[in-house]
Scaffold this active site. Structure first.
Site, PDB file in Angstrom:
ATOM      1  N   ASP A  54     -11.226   2.425   4.103  1.00 18.51           N
ATOM      2  CA  ASP A  54     -11.476   0.986   3.947  1.00 18.51           C
ATOM      3  C   ASP A  54     -12.964   0.721   3.702  1.00 18.51           C
ATOM      4  OD1 ASP A  54      -9.370  -0.842   3.974  1.00 18.51           O
ATOM      5  OD2 ASP A  54      -9.065  -0.628   6.133  1.00 18.51           O
TER       6      ASP A  54
ATOM      7  N   LYS B  71       0.839  -1.202   0.000  1.00 19.37           N
ATOM      8  CA  LYS B  71       0.000   0.000   0.000  1.00 19.37           C
ATOM      9  C   LYS B  71       0.874   1.252   0.000  1.00 19.37           C
ATOM     10  CE  LYS B  71      -3.785  -2.464   2.233  1.00 19.37           C
ATOM     11  NZ  LYS B  71      -4.587  -2.749   3.433  1.00 19.37           N
TER      12      LYS B  71
ATOM     13  N   GLN C  83      -4.869  -1.824   9.742  1.00 23.71           N
ATOM     14  CA  GLN C  83      -4.714  -3.113   9.069  1.00 23.71           C
ATOM     15  C   GLN C  83      -5.251  -4.232   9.966  1.00 23.71           C
ATOM     16  OE1 GLN C  83      -3.681  -3.419   5.906  1.00 23.71           O
ATOM     17  NE2 GLN C  83      -3.854  -5.639   5.891  1.00 23.71           N
TER      18      GLN C  83
HETATM   19  N1  GUN Z   1      -6.799  -7.123   6.009  1.00 20.27           N
HETATM   20  C1  GUN Z   1      -7.119  -7.816   4.895  1.00 20.27           C
HETATM   21  N2  GUN Z   1      -7.724  -7.010   3.993  1.00 20.27           N
HETATM   22  C2  GUN Z   1      -7.781  -5.786   4.554  1.00 20.27           C
HETATM   23  C3  GUN Z   1      -8.284  -4.539   4.110  1.00 20.27           C
HETATM   24  O1  GUN Z   1      -8.831  -4.379   3.020  1.00 20.27           O
HETATM   25  N3  GUN Z   1      -8.146  -3.510   4.979  1.00 20.27           N
HETATM   26  C4  GUN Z   1      -7.581  -3.646   6.205  1.00 20.27           C
HETATM   27  N4  GUN Z   1      -7.515  -2.582   6.989  1.00 20.27           N
HETATM   28  N5  GUN Z   1      -7.104  -4.801   6.640  1.00 20.27           N
HETATM   29  C5  GUN Z   1      -7.201  -5.870   5.816  1.00 20.27           C
END
Ligand code: GUN
Length: 291
Positions: free
Chosen positions: A119, A52, A96
């Site tokens: 998100d 990211k 996350q």
């Molecule tokens: N863990 C797995 N996929 C995601 C996501 O799209 N966002 C976040 N914050 N954690 C994740």
């Protein structure tokens, strides 16, 4: 059979976002700023957050990663979230997942200001999405929609079977594909579904998002179906440097010959999810959703 190339689509969208960011900055605004909070030492999470961060650099965003120790308390994490909610220099942020067991994910998600919830996990955003209002769409469902759009896959009137009912994939993608503009007839399957093989076999579009490696076999798929594989299970492998490889929820070798379109794992849905996060962060900077 046409392979859906998520890397190619992601590269194309990344270019579009980069051009939009350049316009935004040229108009006198600061570059969008995304913050990721990473709690603990989960290997996969560290990799995802790294991807990211890299993508933010590629599209011209500012990015910050806040690393917090595994033994961080819920109160400490909530205090950090409050600071980000109140910091006008932060356009959007994510925490996350998964979090260490002693922290409530739901409490954390609900503590995020919905305006900054890139998100799209906050109930305000999921509620707005279900109501057909502008909202931050969750990354994986939005990534799937972008793939369908890019390959001009017909969805109107098609029977879409979603396997899995998670908050972050199954339920939102089922809802979105049933909405106007996509117009699918949607069935959600889960662990208590009866005659699962027959139900999945009736799908024109099958979205496998249950998190069980190679669950979907050839006898579950109708000839000509579109198969979208959301699974990413890590399994040990002596053929890779890392010592593991990724498996999807679909037994690719036997299912792919039956399909009109199929996503591989890796390189299908995965690369798209980061693009959706970038789209949401740009929307947050431009204050597009709530204003
Ligand atoms: N863990 C797995 N996929 C995601 C996501 O799209 N966002 C976040 N914050 N954690 C994740």
């Amino acid at each position: 059979m046409q392979l859906i190339d998520g890397k190619e689509v992601a590269a194309s969208l990344r270019k579009e976002i980069k051009a939009e960011v350049e316009k935004w900055v040229a108009a006198g605004h600061k570059a969008p700023h995304l913050v990721a909070i990473l709690v603990g030492n989960d290997g996969a999470s560290q990799t995802y957050v790294g991807h990211k961060e890299k993508c933010c650099g590629e599209v011209g965003f500012r990015s910050t990663v806040l690393r917090m120790a595994e033994n961080t308390t819920e109160e400490q994490l909530l205090a950090e979230i409050k600071k980000l909610n109140e910091n006008p220099d932060v356009d959007g942020f994510i925490v996350q997942l998964p979090l260490p067991k002693h922290i409530s994910e739901q409490k954390v998600i609900e503590a995020i200001d919905p305006h900054k919830d890139v998100d799209g996990f906050h109930p305000v955003n999921t509620g707005r999405m279900i109501s057909g209002l502008p909202s931050y769409l969750p990354a994986t469902p939005d990534g799937i929609l972008e793939l369908l759009k890019y390959y001009k896959i017909e969805t109107a009137g098609k029977h879409c079977v979603v396997i899995g009912r998670s908050n972050i994939v199954g339920r939102p993608i089922a809802n979105l594909l049933s909405q106007k503009g996509w117009d699918c007839t949607v069935t959600i399957c889960h662990s208590r579904t009866k005659n699962l093989t027959e139900v999945v076999k009736s799908g024109d579009i099958v979205i496998a998002a249950l998190g069980v490696a190679e669950f979907v076999k050839a006898d579950m798929i109708k000839k000509g179906a579109v198969v979208i594989d959301v699974g990413i299970t890590r399994v040990p492998s002596d053929k890779t440097k890392s010592g593991w490889k990724l498996l999807g929820d679909v037994k690719f070798d036997e299912v792919s010959p039956l399909c009109s379109y199929i996503t591989p794992v890796p390189g299908g849905v995965g690369p798209m999810t980061i693009i959706s996060l970038m789209k949401n962060t740009l929307k947050a900077a431009r204050k597009e959703i709530y204003e």
